[in-house]
Write an enzyme that holds these catalytic residues in place. Sequence first.
Site, short mmCIF file in Angstrom:
data_model
loop_
_atom_site.label_atom_id
_atom_site.label_comp_id
_atom_site.label_asym_id
_atom_site.label_seq_id
_atom_site.Cartn_x
_atom_site.Cartn_y
_atom_site.Cartn_z
N LYS A 277 42.47 95.94 90.52
CA LYS A 277 43.55 96.03 90.70
C LYS A 277 43.94 97.26 89.89
O LYS A 277 44.90 96.77 88.84
CB LYS A 277 45.22 94.70 90.64
N ASP A 282 54.78 98.41 90.24
CA ASP A 282 55.06 97.12 91.52
C ASP A 282 56.83 97.04 90.56
O ASP A 282 57.04 96.14 90.34
CB ASP A 282 54.23 95.90 91.07
N LYS A 289 61.56 93.24 93.13
CA LYS A 289 61.12 92.34 91.94
C LYS A 289 62.58 92.22 91.46
O LYS A 289 63.75 94.07 91.72
CB LYS A 289 60.12 92.72 91.28
N ASP A 300 50.76 96.44 86.10
CA ASP A 300 50.18 95.63 87.40
C ASP A 300 48.56 96.79 87.84
O ASP A 300 47.76 96.26 88.52
CB ASP A 300 50.98 95.56 88.09
N ASP A 359 56.06 92.55 98.42
CA ASP A 359 55.37 92.49 96.54
C ASP A 359 54.18 91.37 96.36
O ASP A 359 53.57 91.31 95.38
CB ASP A 359 56.89 91.42 95.88
N GLU A 361 51.24 93.18 97.60
CA GLU A 361 50.78 94.17 97.53
C GLU A 361 49.47 94.37 97.33
O GLU A 361 48.35 95.04 97.67
CB GLU A 361 51.79 95.43 97.43
N ARG A 363 46.88 91.67 96.85
CA ARG A 363 45.83 91.99 97.65
C ARG A 363 45.87 92.51 99.09
O ARG A 363 44.15 92.73 99.73
CB ARG A 363 46.28 90.12 98.16
#
Length: 510
Positions: A277, A282, A289, A300, A359, A361, A363
Amino acid sequence: MSTEFLPPGRATTGSGTISAATATDPARFEADTLVVFLSSGGVGSGGIAAVDQATNGQLTRLWDQGDLTGKRYECVPLLALQGLACRQVLVMGVGPADELTPGILYRAAATAARQLAGRTRDCVGFLAEGHWTNDQIEQAVAGAAVGQIGQDLYRAEKRQHPFAATVWLEAPVEVVTRGGLIADGVNLARRLVNLPPDDLYPETFADEAATIAGRVGLEIEIWDQARLERERCQALLAVARGSERSPRLVLLHYRGTAHGGGAGHADSRPDLALVGKGVTFDSGGLSLKPSEGMLAMKCDMAGAAAALGAIATIAALRLPIHVVAAVGLVENMTGPSAYKLGDVVTARSGLTIEIHNTDAEGRVVLADVLDVVADLQPRRIVDAATLTGACMVALGRDIAGLFTNDQACCDAVQAAATAVGERVWQLPMDKDFDDQILSEVADIKNVGDGRLGGAITAAKLLERFVRGIPWTHVDIAGPAFADKPTPWTGGGGTGAMVRPFVELARTLAR
Ligand code: BES
Ligand code: MN
Ligand code: ZN
């Protein structure tokens, strides 16, 4: 002997030279510091006993007074010892000798190195013990090289100063070389995580990957926005839409042969696909967030960094195995074109995903990356992702979650992690979690019902895209990034899963 594949001479990226000296008397070794390792069994045997004798039993006296105990990670600097050629000795405790593992030595050597890197040093010697296995020496060497490097990339006044030279005494040269190459992979991953998100974004991450690929001899494919559109990676592209920075998908191929050479059979299936990933920042997107939760979100892309660091080391070690790495690089932002709650995206596989939370995101990005990798028909897929806060709720900061569709694959990942001293713990993948990601509108939705079991529902979404290929997902939300310093890292990126992935490739190559 210079082992590194990181650019030399740049204090923020690589350490100095690492070499081995087998026939050097530790007492005569001229250095700034000599690091010796002490078990809780005492100073009576091994390399430390030689130092004790050369100093006329000074270590024995310190032991008898209780100044030295050999407690794990106890770090005692001894200045002005008589009878030695080095300026100081650092005694590093490793605990009970019969409980010693490569992981303990990695952390012990890193702790010593981090302590010493507090100021500049020309030459630091480390004294390996005769009873250590090569695996133990290798991880100690890696730890010593990782511990010197901090997260002070942008400080004028550095907190940590890599040694000009590291010398391992009583250690085989090829083992020292391997340890240095493992450290390079870890330090590469750490540096990428530590770079600020405005400097490291999809395009610049891809540039870094290309530089490394050139240096270690990896084939590289970089998919830009146009290629991603042609490939119908609409899930990855949906996440990327909120950002001005265009996304990338990077594919790296390492084709090692049984003879450890460069090019193997061009048509052979990869033995292992490493997937990462790579959300370079993020913000949460429109499901924004809060500030506290966003501060560390440059981390991230740690899964992508781990995949890159690992395949670079695998290539540098010339392991006889065919490995591919694939990373999905996007920035999750809130721009005017950002993907929205209620949107339905059609993933490359054809499966439709209803977005309930922007959020979640990672996956959505990995859905397409896994589909691209599945086309290559690898024998197994292992992905690393800072995927869920829920995994940290379950397992804490130091333990990565494992999720699998194939127990043998998961066992191999677990064994590799344990062998190098990284903590992992498998979580269940019961069928009923599948129902939680069913959508009324689309084939699936990108979150479960409520927050419970959130790490598992995330893994369940990924599982939908691996087409039954043996696969293990490693959720590194906890271990990838240290908010506070530990004795062995100054905080920031940790390089989690680089060493386990290298170890996994090594066991698969055997
Ligand atoms: N990148 C985060 C997960 C994360 C949290 C990593 C903390 C490292 C430290 C991920 O994209 C995320 O935001 N996950 C959400 C999922 C939720 C919206 C279903 C989470 O865990 O809160
Ligand atoms: Mn997120
Ligand atoms: Zn994320």
